[in-house]
Every structure is written in C-alpha cells, then in structure tokens.
Design an enzyme around this catalytic site. Structure first.
Site, PDB file in Angstrom:
ATOM      1  N   GLY A 248      47.554  44.890  47.302  1.00 35.47           N
ATOM      2  CA  GLY A 248      48.445  43.720  47.307  1.00 35.47           C
ATOM      3  C   GLY A 248      48.568  43.124  45.909  1.00 35.47           C
ATOM      4  O   GLY A 248      49.668  42.763  45.464  1.00 35.47           O
ATOM      5  N   ASP A 249      47.460  43.034  45.202  1.00 34.92           N
ATOM      6  CA  ASP A 249      47.473  42.479  43.840  1.00 34.92           C
ATOM      7  C   ASP A 249      48.319  43.369  42.921  1.00 34.92           C
ATOM      8  O   ASP A 249      49.029  42.883  42.037  1.00 34.92           O
ATOM      9  CB  ASP A 249      46.044  42.403  43.284  1.00 34.92           C
ATOM     10  CG  ASP A 249      45.097  41.684  44.231  1.00 34.92           C
ATOM     11  OD1 ASP A 249      45.577  40.851  45.014  1.00 34.92           O
ATOM     12  OD2 ASP A 249      43.887  41.975  44.201  1.00 34.92           O
TER      13      ASP A 249
END
Ligand SMILES: Nc1ncnc2c1ncn2[C@@H]1O[C@H](COP(=O)(O)OP(=O)(O)O)[C@@H](O)[C@H]1O
Ligand SMILES: O=P(O)(O)OC[C@H]1O[C@](O)(COP(=O)(O)O)[C@@H](O)[C@@H]1O
Length: 304
Positions: A248-249
């Site tokens: 996600g990052d």
C-alpha cells in the site's frame, strides 16, 4: 520537497515458516529486517524512483538507530525527533497465510511532540506532507487533524494513508491523495466491500467529502482510482506474493512519483498499481526496475 511523517516507525522483522502451530515451538526458514512504518516506506520507494523526500517522525533506541542508519545508507534525508524509548519491532510472519503483529510503540512526551510541531511549521507552499500509519496511543487521536490544520495554514498539500476512523476527521481539509484498502474503506462506511464496483461507489463519496485523488486497493483483486471527473479500474498481474508488507505504501509513493512527472492521473494510477504489485512480489520493497517490468501488465479500464 515531499516530507513523509511516520509517528510510529517500526523495525519490520520478517520471518518465514513452513507450518505454524500456536502453543508450540516453531522454527523459521528465513528472516530479514527492514526499516518500516508507512511514511518511511513511502520515502524508501520514492528514493528508489529517484524522487527526493525527507522523513519526519519519532525514533528512539537501538531500533531507531537501525532505521536511521539504513535510511541514510540509502541516501534518504532524515529529520526525526529522538525519543527516550526504543522504536517498536513489528513481526511479519509468512507461512500458509501472512500474519502481522504491529507493536504499540513508545510513549511520546509533550516536549517531543512540540519538537515535531516545530519541524512541521517549517514546511511551506510547494511542499507536500505524507501522513501515514497509526498514531501512538500516548498522543491525542486528534493529532493528524492538528498537523493538517498546520498544513492548511501554511498552504502545504498533504496525503493521508491511515485507517477509516482517522480518515473521517480529515476529509473536509481536502487531502491531495488518500489510499484506503478495501477493509479500511469498509470500516469508514460500515459496509462489506469486496468488488471494484462497490469500492468505486464509496470512493466517489470520499471525493464528494473533499479528497482530490482517491485510490482504493483490493490486494490481489487490483485497485480503483476516483477523482471528480474520472473513475478507473486496474487489474493486477498474477504472480508469487512474497510479502505484501509495504504494498500500500508503494502505491502512494508510485502515484506521487508519476504524478509529479506527468500530472496525468491515469498514468500515475497505473504506475502506482505496478509499484504495489512489484512490492507484493518482493521480500522488502519494490525497485524501479521491477515496477517498469510490470507496468505494461497493469490494465487500466475507464468507467462511467
Ligand atoms: N496478491 C497480489 N497480487 C498482485 N498484486 C498485489 C497482491 N496483493 C497486493 N498487490 C498489490 O499491492 C496493492 C496494495 O495491496 P493491499 O493489500 O490492498 O494494500 P495495503 O498494503 O494498504 O493493505 C494492490 O492494489 C496491488 O497492486
Ligand atoms: O502504523 P501501523 O498502522 O501500525 O502500520 C505499520 C506497518 O505498516 C507498514 O508500513 C506496511 O504497510 P502497508 O502494508 O499497509 O503498506 C509496515 O512497514 C509497518 O510495520
């Protein structure tokens, strides 16, 4: 300059085991440790993509030293506030399934918090602050809101990658980008979100509530992008998931990096999704080469 803020960084200790039995002795087949925490991951991926950023947040003790040294060795600029206690260790176990233990983390004193505020006050128009990850329990639940109010006063754009409850309080400040996963989006709307169609329906509401760009990630099912004019669906390639920690990052970093270069939301979304998958298919975070290799396999479909 892009600044990333990680209020609760972590040393991510990644272990693999063939079988795991609760209540028994388990032995690992591999282990690795990485600097972690959502903002730090965003900075590391931006760096891999050749984009400069500076990391803010609280670090302390031997684990904090490990993180700062690793970032400096990668050529990333750091500006952490040093705290008395050790930075947390988060355990990420890969067996038949992925299991994570995210620790509570050290207490932050009011002096340490005020030191952070001074650093954030030095940001200005043209800068961007990425606020990512959980808020340590010793700080107020309003912390993101307070920091975002500062950003607004200083005309600093900001991005938020945090759980649904945190997102609720900040949308009216008009974040540049938010990237909930489908569970976090479901938590926000108290709904079960399993399809891209459902995700798009709710993402549109987040845009109406103030977000400029919304990406909803659905792990192996791909991702959805919405702004005030456009809805896009991304399909992701099949591959061996080595660890989805930081996927996600990586999407956040991928979007910011490509948007900075192209100002094209569709191109930025495609690159962002490729970055997420490239990380999922790696132990640790993606490299720019891996993202480029996957890019043509990310199919983007425009929706009404
Ligand atoms: N099994 C998978 N196969 C391919 N890509 C994946 C897989 N899991 C995650 N990804 C990629 O990583 C992105 C983010 O994953 P997700 O798990 O939804 O985010 P988060 O880490 O924020 O929970 C996805 O949109 C996708 O691009
Ligand atoms: O601040 P939180 O919510 O505890 O999350 C911290 C964890 O999130 C991570 O940044 C990974 O995040 P994503 O998998 O959502 O990209 C880890 O490096 C870290 O251990």
């Amino acid at each position: 300059m892009i600044y990333t803020l990680t209020l609760n960084p972590s040393l991510d200790y990644m272990i693999e085991a063939d079988n795991v039995s609760l209540g028994k002795l388990n032995r690992t087949t591999s282990e690795a440790k990485f600097p972690g925490g959502k903002g730090i991951n965003v900075s590391r991926v931006l760096n891999a993509m050749g984009v400069e950023s500076r990391t803010l947040g609280f670090i302390g003790g031997f684990t904090g030293e490990f993180i700062e040294n690793a970032l400096i060795a990668e050529g990333i600029q750091t500006s952490f506030v040093k705290v008395a206690a050790d930075t947390r260790i988060n355990v990420k176990l890969k067996a038949e399934q992925e299991t994570e233990f995210n620790a509570k983390g050290p207490d932050i004193s009011s002096t340490e918090y005020n030191n952070l505020i001074s650093k954030i006050r030095s940001l200005s128009e043209g800068d961007m602050l990425v606020l990512a990850g959980s808020i340590p329990s010793s700080l107020s639940e309003q912390t993101y809101e307070e920091l975002i109010q500062l950003c607004k006063e200083q005309k600093t754009e900001f991005v938020v990658d945090a759980e649904g409850e945190l997102l609720k309080k900040i949308l009216h400040y008009q974040p540049f980008l938010i990237k909930p996963n489908h569970h976090e989006l479901g938590q926000f709307f108290q709904a079960d979100i399993i399809s891209k169609k459902q995700a798009a329906h709710y993402a549109k509401q987040l845009v109406e509530l103030g977000a400029k760009h919304v990406i909803v990630s659905l792990a192996g099912e791909g991702a959805v992008y919405v702004n005030s004019e456009l809805t896009l669906f991304a399909e992701v390639p099949k591959g061996e998931v080595k660890s989805s920690v930081g996927a996600g990052d990586s999407m956040v970093a991928g979007f910011l990096s490509a948007y900075q270069k192209t100002k094209d939301p569709a191109a930025a979304f495609q690159y962002s999704t490729a970055a997420g998958s490239a990380t999922a298919f790696s132990i640790g975070l993606c490299t720019d080469d891996k993202v480029q290799q996957l890019l043509s396999q990310i199919k983007i479909e425009k929706k009404a």
